[in-house]
Design a protein around this motif. Structure first.
Motif, PDB file in Angstrom:
ATOM      1  N   ALA A   1      -5.376 -50.413 -46.042  1.00  0.00           N
ATOM      2  CA  ALA A   1      -3.948 -50.779 -45.569  1.00  0.00           C
ATOM      3  C   ALA A   1      -3.595 -49.294 -45.291  1.00  0.00           C
ATOM      4  O   ALA A   1      -3.909 -48.415 -46.058  1.00  0.00           O
ATOM      5  CB  ALA A   1      -3.129 -51.502 -46.348  1.00  0.00           C
TER       6      ALA A   1
ATOM      7  N   PRO B   1       2.841 -50.798 -49.364  1.00  0.00           N
ATOM      8  CA  PRO B   1       2.800 -51.292 -50.848  1.00  0.00           C
ATOM      9  C   PRO B   1       1.352 -51.190 -51.503  1.00  0.00           C
ATOM     10  O   PRO B   1       1.330 -50.666 -52.709  1.00  0.00           O
ATOM     11  CB  PRO B   1       3.239 -52.803 -50.714  1.00  0.00           C
ATOM     12  CG  PRO B   1       3.032 -53.225 -49.413  1.00  0.00           C
ATOM     13  CD  PRO B   1       2.982 -51.914 -48.548  1.00  0.00           C
ATOM     14  N   THR B   2       0.212 -51.495 -50.888  1.00  0.00           N
ATOM     15  CA  THR B   2      -1.031 -51.315 -51.558  1.00  0.00           C
ATOM     16  C   THR B   2      -1.310 -49.838 -51.654  1.00  0.00           C
ATOM     17  O   THR B   2      -1.690 -49.614 -52.758  1.00  0.00           O
ATOM     18  CB  THR B   2      -2.257 -51.936 -50.783  1.00  0.00           C
ATOM     19  OG1 THR B   2      -1.516 -53.159 -50.069  1.00  0.00           O
ATOM     20  CG2 THR B   2      -3.450 -52.354 -51.586  1.00  0.00           C
TER      21      THR B   2
ATOM     22  N   HIS C   1      -5.904 -56.638 -52.886  1.00  0.00           N
ATOM     23  CA  HIS C   1      -5.054 -57.749 -53.426  1.00  0.00           C
ATOM     24  C   HIS C   1      -5.637 -58.982 -52.902  1.00  0.00           C
ATOM     25  O   HIS C   1      -6.920 -59.232 -52.554  1.00  0.00           O
ATOM     26  CB  HIS C   1      -3.651 -57.548 -53.011  1.00  0.00           C
ATOM     27  CG  HIS C   1      -3.291 -57.390 -51.420  1.00  0.00           C
ATOM     28  ND1 HIS C   1      -4.096 -58.403 -50.617  1.00  0.00           N
ATOM     29  CD2 HIS C   1      -2.658 -56.538 -50.813  1.00  0.00           C
ATOM     30  CE1 HIS C   1      -3.592 -57.828 -49.351  1.00  0.00           C
ATOM     31  NE2 HIS C   1      -2.671 -56.956 -49.682  1.00  0.00           N
TER      32      HIS C   1
ATOM     33  N   SER D   1      -4.051 -60.438 -44.536  1.00  0.00           N
ATOM     34  CA  SER D   1      -3.248 -59.490 -45.464  1.00  0.00           C
ATOM     35  C   SER D   1      -1.995 -60.487 -46.118  1.00  0.00           C
ATOM     36  O   SER D   1      -2.019 -61.660 -46.031  1.00  0.00           O
ATOM     37  CB  SER D   1      -2.043 -58.624 -44.358  1.00  0.00           C
ATOM     38  OG  SER D   1      -1.353 -59.226 -43.751  1.00  0.00           O
ATOM     39  N   ALA D   2      -1.370 -59.922 -47.259  1.00  0.00           N
ATOM     40  CA  ALA D   2      -0.396 -60.738 -47.984  1.00  0.00           C
ATOM     41  C   ALA D   2       0.608 -61.214 -47.136  1.00  0.00           C
ATOM     42  O   ALA D   2       1.125 -61.968 -47.290  1.00  0.00           O
ATOM     43  CB  ALA D   2      -0.152 -59.992 -49.107  1.00  0.00           C
ATOM     44  N   ALA D   3       1.291 -60.168 -45.970  1.00  0.00           N
ATOM     45  CA  ALA D   3       2.212 -60.531 -45.382  1.00  0.00           C
ATOM     46  C   ALA D   3       1.786 -61.743 -44.448  1.00  0.00           C
ATOM     47  O   ALA D   3       2.656 -62.463 -44.068  1.00  0.00           O
ATOM     48  CB  ALA D   3       2.604 -59.211 -44.640  1.00  0.00           C
TER      49      ALA D   3
ATOM     50  N   GLY E   1      -0.940 -52.134 -41.391  1.00  0.00           N
ATOM     51  CA  GLY E   1      -0.475 -52.041 -42.906  1.00  0.00           C
ATOM     52  C   GLY E   1       1.105 -52.481 -42.755  1.00  0.00           C
ATOM     53  O   GLY E   1       1.505 -52.339 -41.498  1.00  0.00           O
ATOM     54  N   THR E   2       1.785 -52.754 -43.856  1.00  0.00           N
ATOM     55  CA  THR E   2       3.225 -52.931 -43.917  1.00  0.00           C
ATOM     56  C   THR E   2       4.068 -51.912 -43.682  1.00  0.00           C
ATOM     57  O   THR E   2       5.425 -51.879 -43.772  1.00  0.00           O
ATOM     58  CB  THR E   2       3.605 -54.141 -44.764  1.00  0.00           C
ATOM     59  OG1 THR E   2       3.190 -53.552 -46.199  1.00  0.00           O
ATOM     60  CG2 THR E   2       3.048 -55.409 -44.413  1.00  0.00           C
TER      61      THR E   2
ATOM     62  N   ASP F   1       7.154 -59.195 -47.230  1.00  0.00           N
ATOM     63  CA  ASP F   1       6.187 -57.837 -47.782  1.00  0.00           C
ATOM     64  C   ASP F   1       6.329 -57.680 -49.359  1.00  0.00           C
ATOM     65  O   ASP F   1       7.417 -58.375 -49.779  1.00  0.00           O
ATOM     66  CB  ASP F   1       6.679 -56.858 -46.853  1.00  0.00           C
ATOM     67  CG  ASP F   1       5.691 -55.547 -47.180  1.00  0.00           C
ATOM     68  OD1 ASP F   1       4.750 -55.994 -47.699  1.00  0.00           O
ATOM     69  OD2 ASP F   1       5.840 -54.571 -46.878  1.00  0.00           O
ATOM     70  N   GLN F   2       5.578 -57.150 -49.811  1.00  0.00           N
ATOM     71  CA  GLN F   2       5.627 -56.925 -51.301  1.00  0.00           C
ATOM     72  C   GLN F   2       7.076 -56.284 -51.624  1.00  0.00           C
ATOM     73  O   GLN F   2       7.294 -55.303 -50.873  1.00  0.00           O
ATOM     74  CB  GLN F   2       4.308 -56.054 -51.984  1.00  0.00           C
ATOM     75  CG  GLN F   2       3.185 -56.694 -52.005  1.00  0.00           C
ATOM     76  CD  GLN F   2       2.230 -56.499 -50.783  1.00  0.00           C
ATOM     77  OE1 GLN F   2       2.319 -56.606 -49.517  1.00  0.00           O
ATOM     78  NE2 GLN F   2       0.973 -56.041 -51.038  1.00  0.00           N
TER      79      GLN F   2
HETATM   80  N1  ASP Z   1       1.526 -55.381 -47.540  1.00  0.00           N
HETATM   81  C1  ASP Z   1       0.388 -55.321 -47.016  1.00  0.00           C
HETATM   82  C2  ASP Z   1      -0.291 -56.947 -46.718  1.00  0.00           C
HETATM   83  O1  ASP Z   1       0.441 -57.514 -46.344  1.00  0.00           O
HETATM   84  C3  ASP Z   1      -0.868 -54.513 -46.902  1.00  0.00           C
HETATM   85  C4  ASP Z   1      -0.064 -52.961 -47.204  1.00  0.00           C
HETATM   86  O2  ASP Z   1       0.261 -52.399 -46.081  1.00  0.00           O
HETATM   87  O3  ASP Z   1      -0.246 -52.412 -48.150  1.00  0.00           O
HETATM   88  O4  ASP Z   1      -1.441 -57.310 -47.225  1.00  0.00           O
END
Ligand code: ASP
Length: 321
Positions: A33, A38-39, A89, A157-159, A181-182, A199-200
């Motif tokens: 990412a 966040p990652t 993740h 992605s987690a988002a 990435g976020t 988002d995280q």
């Molecule tokens: N937060 C991102 C995700 O949704 C990944 C990132 O940019 O860290 O997976």
């Protein structure tokens, strides 16, 4: 029989000799990412503590895109010598179903080292987005959902996962905008170029506190100490909506067990490093407990999470290809 025993003894001796010298040069951790997200932040903080403990430099390489699968494939293909590792993740486990043609078998591709943290997610919007609460948001989106943009870090992605759960829960279909990435999602949200994201909290706590973005809810069972006024999604009306993003450290399959063991010991110690504990707390997350920061738990988590998300993704009929 004797030969086998001798061969096994030689392999073990070679393995421990390798581990004794390891790490003899800098280690690369691939983060699939964008930098500044966040990652990436979790990885840099973890790498800094592990680097002190291992007495060796750790370089972070950001390889974003395609929901993390490009960077992940790079690690799967790398030499299994402990010098190329992955931090990623829950997206590792959802991609296994979302991408029907992955160039690796996720369950078999890794020598897991340990889990790092369970990061909470937050449902957020640009600062001037009209609704002020989750209760206002849902009726506001009805009839406007296709016009509302929600940024994520690509399918897998987690988002993306959080947005997918939000949309299926509310029966709304927003327009998703994929990024690498976020970190860039946050830039565009602060710049009011997109409407929403999920988002995280590791990425959103600062901008929420600085009022650069508006927050509706956190996806954990309990409120966050760092954002005590932010309700949980469940409290705010999305009953049972819960999502914590597990992050872990992985080596490619075939990495010598003695190296995995050395990395595992360093990871567990890093998660107790006061500097890491303080940094994690400032970005609204906690280090994984020692009993869960192990290769065995990481391996079980990866496999069980693939099995957990597969039927949900299949039912949603959402594939990346
Ligand atoms: N937060 C991102 C995700 O949704 C990944 C990132 O940019 O860290 O997976």
């Amino acid at each position: 029989m004797r030969r086998v025993t001798l061969a096994a003894a030689l392999v073990m001796a070679a393995g421990s000799a390798v581990a004794q010298d390891y790490p003899a040069r800098p280690i690369t951790i691939v983060v699939p990412a964008a930098a500044g997200g966040p990652t990436d932040t979790i990885s840099r903080v973890t790498a800094q503590s592990m680097s002190k403990l291992l007495g060796q430099q750790i370089v972070i390489e950001n390889v974003g895109g395609a929901g993390g699968t490009i960077g992940t494939a790079r690690v799967v293909r790398a030499a299994p010598d402990g010098y190329t590792l992955l931090i990623y993740h829950v997206g590792l486990s959802t991609a296994a179903t979302l991408y029907r043609q992955l160039p690796y078998d996720t369950k078999a591709a890794f020598a897991p080292i340990g889990l790092i943290t369970d990061a909470p997610m937050t449902i957020i919007a640009r600062s001037d987005f009209e609704p002020n609460t989750l209760k206002e948001l849902i009726p506001y989106l009805q009839g406007r959902s296709a016009k509302t943009t929600i940024g994520n870090a690509g399918v897998g992605s987690a988002a993306h996962l959080c947005g997918m759960l939000f949309m299926s829960e509310t029966k709304l279909q927003l327009t998703t905008v994929p990024y690498r990435g976020t970190a860039p999602v946050m830039n565009d949200l602060v710049g009011k170029q997109i409407d929403m994201s999920c988002d995280q909290a590791t990425n959103t706590t600062g901008p929420i506190l600085g009022k650069q973005v508006k927050a509706y809810a956190v996806t954990t069972r309990a409120r966050l100490k760092s954002l005590p006024d932010l309700p949980t999604a469940d409290e705010a009306g999305l009953k049972g909506f819960e999502l914590a993003v597990w992050h872990g450290l992985f080596a490619p399959k075939g990495t010598p067990p003695a190296i995995v063991q050395k990395l595992s010991t360093a990871l567990k110690a890093a998660l107790q490093d006061p500097e890491l504990v303080q940094r994690f707390s400032s970005i609204s997350t906690d280090p994984m407990t020692q009993d869960r920061a192990t290769p065995e738990v990481a391996e079980r988590t990866l496999a069980s999470e693939i099995d957990r998300w597969a039927p949900i993704i299949k039912a949603a009929g959402q594939y990346a290809d």
